[in-house]
Design a protein around this motif. Structure first.
Motif, PDB file in Angstrom:
ATOM      1  N   GLU A 267     103.149  11.964 -36.368  1.00  0.00           N
ATOM      2  CA  GLU A 267     102.472  13.005 -35.578  1.00  0.00           C
ATOM      3  C   GLU A 267     100.956  12.906 -35.739  1.00  0.00           C
ATOM      4  O   GLU A 267     100.212  13.002 -34.757  1.00  0.00           O
ATOM      5  CB  GLU A 267     102.952  14.401 -36.005  1.00  0.00           C
TER       6      GLU A 267
ATOM      7  N   LYS B  99      93.205   3.937 -30.916  1.00  0.00           N
ATOM      8  CA  LYS B  99      92.667   4.963 -31.814  1.00  0.00           C
ATOM      9  C   LYS B  99      91.293   4.570 -32.328  1.00  0.00           C
ATOM     10  O   LYS B  99      90.956   3.387 -32.404  1.00  0.00           O
ATOM     11  CB  LYS B  99      93.598   5.159 -33.025  1.00  0.00           C
TER      12      LYS B  99
ATOM     13  N   CYS C  91     101.438  17.370 -41.649  1.00  0.00           N
ATOM     14  CA  CYS C  91     102.649  16.949 -40.927  1.00  0.00           C
ATOM     15  C   CYS C  91     102.963  15.490 -41.238  1.00  0.00           C
ATOM     16  O   CYS C  91     102.323  14.866 -42.090  1.00  0.00           O
ATOM     17  CB  CYS C  91     102.459  17.167 -39.430  1.00  0.00           C
TER      18      CYS C  91
ATOM     19  N   THR D  42      90.869  20.463 -33.892  1.00  0.00           N
ATOM     20  CA  THR D  42      92.265  20.560 -34.312  1.00  0.00           C
ATOM     21  C   THR D  42      92.528  19.404 -35.274  1.00  0.00           C
ATOM     22  O   THR D  42      92.359  18.235 -34.906  1.00  0.00           O
ATOM     23  CB  THR D  42      93.205  20.426 -33.096  1.00  0.00           C
TER      24      THR D  42
ATOM     25  N   ARG E  67      96.771  21.187 -40.264  1.00  0.00           N
ATOM     26  CA  ARG E  67      98.216  21.150 -40.060  1.00  0.00           C
ATOM     27  C   ARG E  67      98.768  19.922 -40.791  1.00  0.00           C
ATOM     28  O   ARG E  67      98.517  18.779 -40.385  1.00  0.00           O
ATOM     29  CB  ARG E  67      98.477  21.050 -38.563  1.00  0.00           C
TER      30      ARG E  67
ATOM     31  N   ASN F 240      91.164  16.176 -31.146  1.00  0.00           N
ATOM     32  CA  ASN F 240      92.217  16.062 -32.160  1.00  0.00           C
ATOM     33  C   ASN F 240      91.805  15.047 -33.218  1.00  0.00           C
ATOM     34  O   ASN F 240      91.521  13.891 -32.910  1.00  0.00           O
ATOM     35  CB  ASN F 240      93.518  15.626 -31.505  1.00  0.00           C
TER      36      ASN F 240
ATOM     37  N   GLN G 267      99.865   9.823 -33.680  1.00  0.00           N
ATOM     38  CA  GLN G 267     100.046   9.926 -32.231  1.00  0.00           C
ATOM     39  C   GLN G 267      99.182  11.019 -31.601  1.00  0.00           C
ATOM     40  O   GLN G 267      98.698  10.859 -30.486  1.00  0.00           O
ATOM     41  CB  GLN G 267     101.524  10.163 -31.903  1.00  0.00           C
ATOM     42  N   GLN G 268      98.954  12.098 -32.327  1.00  0.00           N
ATOM     43  CA  GLN G 268      98.252  13.235 -31.734  1.00  0.00           C
ATOM     44  C   GLN G 268      96.737  13.182 -31.951  1.00  0.00           C
ATOM     45  O   GLN G 268      96.027  14.045 -31.440  1.00  0.00           O
ATOM     46  CB  GLN G 268      98.793  14.546 -32.326  1.00  0.00           C
ATOM     47  N   SER G 269      96.222  12.229 -32.696  1.00  0.00           N
ATOM     48  CA  SER G 269      94.791  12.246 -33.039  1.00  0.00           C
ATOM     49  C   SER G 269      94.021  11.177 -32.265  1.00  0.00           C
ATOM     50  O   SER G 269      94.477  10.035 -32.159  1.00  0.00           O
ATOM     51  CB  SER G 269      94.595  12.016 -34.540  1.00  0.00           C
ATOM     52  N   ASP G 270      92.828  11.572 -31.783  1.00  0.00           N
ATOM     53  CA  ASP G 270      91.930  10.581 -31.166  1.00  0.00           C
ATOM     54  C   ASP G 270      91.197   9.820 -32.269  1.00  0.00           C
ATOM     55  O   ASP G 270      91.030   8.612 -32.204  1.00  0.00           O
ATOM     56  CB  ASP G 270      90.891  11.285 -30.286  1.00  0.00           C
TER      57      ASP G 270
ATOM     58  N   ARG H 115      95.024  17.461 -38.014  1.00  0.00           N
ATOM     59  CA  ARG H 115      96.329  17.219 -38.643  1.00  0.00           C
ATOM     60  C   ARG H 115      96.106  16.288 -39.827  1.00  0.00           C
ATOM     61  O   ARG H 115      95.208  15.441 -39.793  1.00  0.00           O
ATOM     62  CB  ARG H 115      97.290  16.550 -37.662  1.00  0.00           C
TER      63      ARG H 115
ATOM     64  N   GLY I 100      92.719  13.369 -37.105  1.00  0.00           N
ATOM     65  CA  GLY I 100      93.772  13.161 -38.092  1.00  0.00           C
ATOM     66  C   GLY I 100      93.191  12.686 -39.407  1.00  0.00           C
ATOM     67  O   GLY I 100      92.166  11.996 -39.427  1.00  0.00           O
TER      68      GLY I 100
END
Ligand SMILES: NC(=O)c1ccc[n+]([C@@H]2O[C@H](COP(=O)([O-])OP(=O)(O)OC[C@H]3O[C@@H](n4cnc5c(N)ncnc54)[C@H](O)[C@@H]3O)[C@@H](O)[C@H]2O)c1
Length: 410
Positions: free
Chosen positions: A45, A99, A41, A24, A39, A2, A48-51, A26, A4
């Motif tokens: 998000e 992160k 957003c 993936t 994506r 993931n 929180q969702q990204s490494d 974002r 970001g």
């Protein structure tokens, strides 16, 4: 994996889309953005969702500092840092786990260590990873880079620096050179890469100006001849910092071109600046020697007075220019050089501890010939001496000597 992106502008959106072919991705931007593969957003998000979190927000110049209008008369200004600070603040606020934060935006050397890393919570890791990307070919440039620059705290080839190389590997269409350095070194590689190009263009265009003023000159004949001079001009030669340009030809040619620039009223004097820089660089080195001399209570000896090793010629010597500034600072200067044709202040030997400037380095000067160079000191460096090596090659762990690699402050 993931990934970001914070900042989906001219650089960030295309780069995020390239990454989205493999991971993936974002992305968040202050402005509304649309993408088929990324994506878009909210910031929480993305964080929180990204490494890995890549920051590609602007580091803007002040109004009037982009080069499209005259600015050389205005006071110098740094790039803006607010957007990067804001992105870091958002990561601190929203992260629920450590992160890997990667800054892409262009900043001046020293900025990351001074401002960004202290602002990022210590549980996160920070890399500086600028891109050499041009508008119009962002996606192609990203997957065909000349090099990948990764800056870390200590510049070591370990940890997340190597992890980031693996993140990039599947994206690349070429096999790019990897340059891992400190944050500060990578900031410097990026900005001097760009300004080197500006200096090169400035020189080529100066020849164009002379062609227009003097007559009977096609600038392309001149620049093509220079461009094909791969032994000294277009290549790595003279890219080792050390003593300044010297000898019977180079300094005086610059000095004479100052006259030509004035004679033909080209309206600027690039060579004045180059010569001024050369003199200030010599003074900076001289001041450094004087500080060492005062600190250790030692005399100053310059190892090599001729403008280069293995010749007697002291004409245009950078050693004597440094010596001039040492004397100007109120210190006696001594040279040791077995060949020097100007023997003023030259000793045949030196038998006391001293601050020794290693002006001569045969390997640097004659390495391009391919012939093996044996470095032999002109005198024995006695215990207690401080050796200042502007070429950074003298063994730093030589017993009883303090060895300083001038130009390496890691
Ligand atoms: N454009 C290039 O070719 C290029 C090449 C190499 C490096 N760079 C560097 O990359 C950085 C970005 O350049 P760019 O050309 O993409 O700039 P840009 O202005 O086109 O894009 C920056 C984006 O970040 C957004 N943004 C601003 N503040 C934000 C914030 N606090 N949070 C989230 N988003 C924010 C903006 O809305 C914008 O979409 C700059 O430092 C630039 O010097 C650009």
């Amino acid at each position: 994996m993931n990934v970001g992106f914070i900042g989906l502008g001219k650089l960030g959106l295309d780069c995020a889309e390239v990454m989205a072919e493999h991971y993936t991705v974002r992305g968040y931007d202050l402005e509304p953005r649309v993408s088929e593969s990324v994506r878009v957003c909210d910031i929480d998000e993305v964080v929180q969702q990204s490494d890995w979190i890549f920051i590609a927000v602007p580091t803007p110049h002040a109004e009037g500092y982009d080069g499209s209008v005259p600015s050389s008369h205005m006071p110098p200004r740094d790039f803006g840092r607010d957007a990067v600070m804001d992105a870091i603040e958002q990561i601190n606020r929203h992260a629920t786990a450590p992160k890997k934060v990667v800054l892409i935006s262009t900043v001046l050397p020293g900025t990351t260590r001074r401002y960004f890393v202290p602002a990022l919570e210590a549980r996160h890791e920070f890399l500086y990873n600028p891109y050499l990307i041009a508008m119009g070919s962002v996606k192609w440039d990203m997957v065909n880079p000349q090099m990948i620059m990764i800056g870390t705290e200590d510049g070591s080839w370990t940890g997340i620096a190597l992890e980031l190389v693996e993140v990039y590997r599947p994206l690349m269409q070429n096999d790019p050179r990897i340059e891992i350095g400190t944050w500060d070194e990578c900031e410097a590689i990026k900005i001097f890469y760009n300004t080197f190009i500006s200096a090169k263009i400035g020189l080529a265009n100066m020849i164009q100006d002379f062609a227009m003023k003097i007559g009977h000159i096609n600038v392309d004949v001149v620049t093509d001849a220079l461009a094909q001079s791969t032994m000294r001009i277009m290549g790595p030669k003279y890219m080792t910092a050390g003593m300044g340009d010297a000898g019977a030809c180079h300094p005086r040619d610059n000095i004479a071109l100052r006259w030509l620039a004035e004679e033909y009223e080209v309206g600027y004097d690039l060579f004045d600046t180059i010569m001024l820089a050369r003199e200030r660089q010599a003074k900076n080195l001289a001041d450094f020697l004087v500080i060492q001399a005062q600190k250790y209570n030692l005399p100053i000896v310059i190892h090599g007075k001729a403008y280069k090793p293995d010749v007697p010629y002291c004409i245009g010597s950078y050693s004597t220019l440094v010596g001039h500034y040492v004397q100007q600072a109120g210190h006696r200067i001594n040279y040791v050089d077995p060949l020097a044709d100007d023997t003023t202040d030259v000793s045949v030997d030196w038998n006391k501890p001293a601050v020794i400037l290693l002006a001569h380095n045969k390997h640097v000067t004659y390495g391009y010939t391919g012939q093996t160079q044996t470095e032999t000191n002109y005198f024995e460096f006695l215990a207690g001496s401080v050796v200042v090596d502007p070429w950074r090659q003298f063994n730093k762990s030589t017993p009883d000597l303090t060895v300083i690699h001038y130009g390496d402050t890691r």
